[in-house]
Design a protein around this motif. Sequence first.
Motif, PDB file in Angstrom:
ATOM      1  N   UNK A  86     -15.883   1.156   6.237  1.00  0.00           N
ATOM      2  CA  UNK A  86     -14.957   0.375   5.424  1.00  0.00           C
ATOM      3  C   UNK A  86     -14.516   1.180   4.216  1.00  0.00           C
ATOM      4  N   UNK A  87     -13.275   0.967   3.813  1.00  0.00           N
ATOM      5  CA  UNK A  87     -12.744   1.514   2.569  1.00  0.00           C
ATOM      6  C   UNK A  87     -11.964   0.416   1.865  1.00  0.00           C
ATOM      7  N   UNK A  88     -12.192   0.285   0.562  1.00  0.00           N
ATOM      8  CA  UNK A  88     -11.496  -0.720  -0.239  1.00  0.00           C
ATOM      9  C   UNK A  88     -10.797  -0.018  -1.391  1.00  0.00           C
ATOM     10  N   UNK A  89      -9.557  -0.389  -1.662  1.00  0.00           N
ATOM     11  CA  UNK A  89      -8.799   0.213  -2.753  1.00  0.00           C
ATOM     12  C   UNK A  89      -7.667  -0.728  -3.151  1.00  0.00           C
ATOM     13  N   UNK A  90      -6.983  -0.384  -4.227  1.00  0.00           N
ATOM     14  CA  UNK A  90      -5.889  -1.203  -4.717  1.00  0.00           C
ATOM     15  C   UNK A  90      -4.547  -0.771  -4.145  1.00  0.00           C
ATOM     16  N   UNK A  91      -3.711  -1.756  -3.820  1.00  0.00           N
ATOM     17  CA  UNK A  91      -2.340  -1.484  -3.377  1.00  0.00           C
ATOM     18  C   UNK A  91      -1.396  -2.284  -4.271  1.00  0.00           C
ATOM     19  N   UNK A  92      -0.125  -1.904  -4.306  1.00  0.00           N
ATOM     20  CA  UNK A  92       0.812  -2.553  -5.235  1.00  0.00           C
ATOM     21  C   UNK A  92       0.982  -4.058  -4.978  1.00  0.00           C
ATOM     22  N   UNK A  93       1.055  -4.795  -6.092  1.00  0.00           N
ATOM     23  CA  UNK A  93       1.347  -6.226  -6.042  1.00  0.00           C
ATOM     24  C   UNK A  93       2.347  -6.520  -7.153  1.00  0.00           C
TER      25      UNK A  93
END
Length: 515
Positions: free
Chosen positions: A436-443
């Motif tokens: 698993x990889x978790x990161x931020x994406x644009x919102x």
Amino acid sequence: MHPFLIAENHPDRAAAIDGDTGSRLTYGQLTDESLRWAHALREAGISAGSRVALMLPNSLNLFPVVWALQSTGVEYTPINTHLTAGEIERIVVHSGATALISSIDLLETLDQISDAGWSAVWCRFLVDGDAPDWRSWPRERTDWAPVPIPHPNEGMFLYYSSGTTGAPKGILRGELVTRELGETPDTLTQKFLELVDFHDGDVLLSSAPLYHSAPLGWVVGAQRLGGTVLFTRKFDAKRTLELIDEYDVTHCQMVPTMFVRLLKLPESERRGSDRASLRHIVHSAAPCPVEVKRAMIEEWGPIIDEYYTSTELIGATFITSAEWLQHPGSVGRALEGWGEPRIIDEEMNLLPARETGELWFEGTFPFTYFGDTTALKSQRDDTRGWATAGDVGWIDEEGYLYLTDRKTYMIVSGGVNIYPQEIEAALILHPAVADVAVFGVPNPDFGEEVKAVIQPAGGVEPGPELAALLEAHCRQELAGFKVPRSFDFLDELPRLDTGKLYKAALRDPYWKQSA
């Protein structure tokens, strides 16, 4: 000590064993071959202060070359064997290497390096073959007698970082110091080996690539102490259990992804291994989820030690299993003499216990980024004598350090800081998840939102049903604002051989699409 000196008393002891083939290299053979290499390199103009690039897979051929370089006072750069020709060329040119030692198995990539890339390299050696424009070690080795070289002294690494958060940087740690071969350097690796009770005659198993700083440092350190290095080219969980029993392994060097694979083996395979010889498993390189480590300690016993440092040697901590059970999630307390941790806010003010901020160390050893003053300024404060590797964390009242995540990967959503490591830890032990990889994406409303990219476990079908299952799992384990807003699926996540996740390769396309 030095392998050459160990060979005087134990010439037939195995210095290295190839766990894939069973082939071995004794200390006598290691000394013989290293001395031949040292004479050949000196004849080629490689001497104290020279720079040499080394690009070899895990093999018995690696060890004589390393000890020849380590004995002739050079600065040498191990290069990742999976890099492209352009990436290799940048490192060779940037490091100022005048020699490159490699394998015939890598020629297809090396042949793509431009003439400009080779312009400063006057000596090219293949350890295991023959090709145009390359000197062949099998053909030339008998030209050199295995006799002591005049005025030997210790060399040192010029590592390039793994580049998971940007372009690789050349890291020089201190100055090249002339040292007699009989003196054991006071290095951090030697300190760690002391802490895990590694002695003459012990066996270290490493399945990590030896072009990375930690694995290479550990095997070099183990051979200084008269130990046997057992290595493989890739990690295989079942084979690891077999090797421990077959070779009476006393110490293992691992990373958390290896723990996960061991824990997910069928119980019959896990219980079938005796592991009676094993005294210590040491791990680092990547964050270890609390439940993963707790499960490992329950199954393997209180033999799992952890350390934290960086290639730059910006501080160091260490923790035993017994301490960790009292301070779950901690990477330990500072090692005396290797820097004191400081947690600061954005204005460089010290934060109190249990407050999260950027981690710096005071009183660290000098380092520099070779030819990169911009990166150095962002990670070193010479006025205070502080340095940072860019990690975020906090310290408890007893001085135990807890890492939250890399500063680069912190998600800021609606003004709230979210740390991916916590979310990844909640997902990794789910039976449907292999990685698993978790990161931020644009919102558009909150700036960023939480994205999870999942590598499904074998036989698990990716898609909306799996996404819903994992979202429900996260809602049970995490506060609502930490639950991923969306899940994507890949056959395999891009991890380096060290276990580090190449998260930039996953995250960057989402931001480029947004732009």
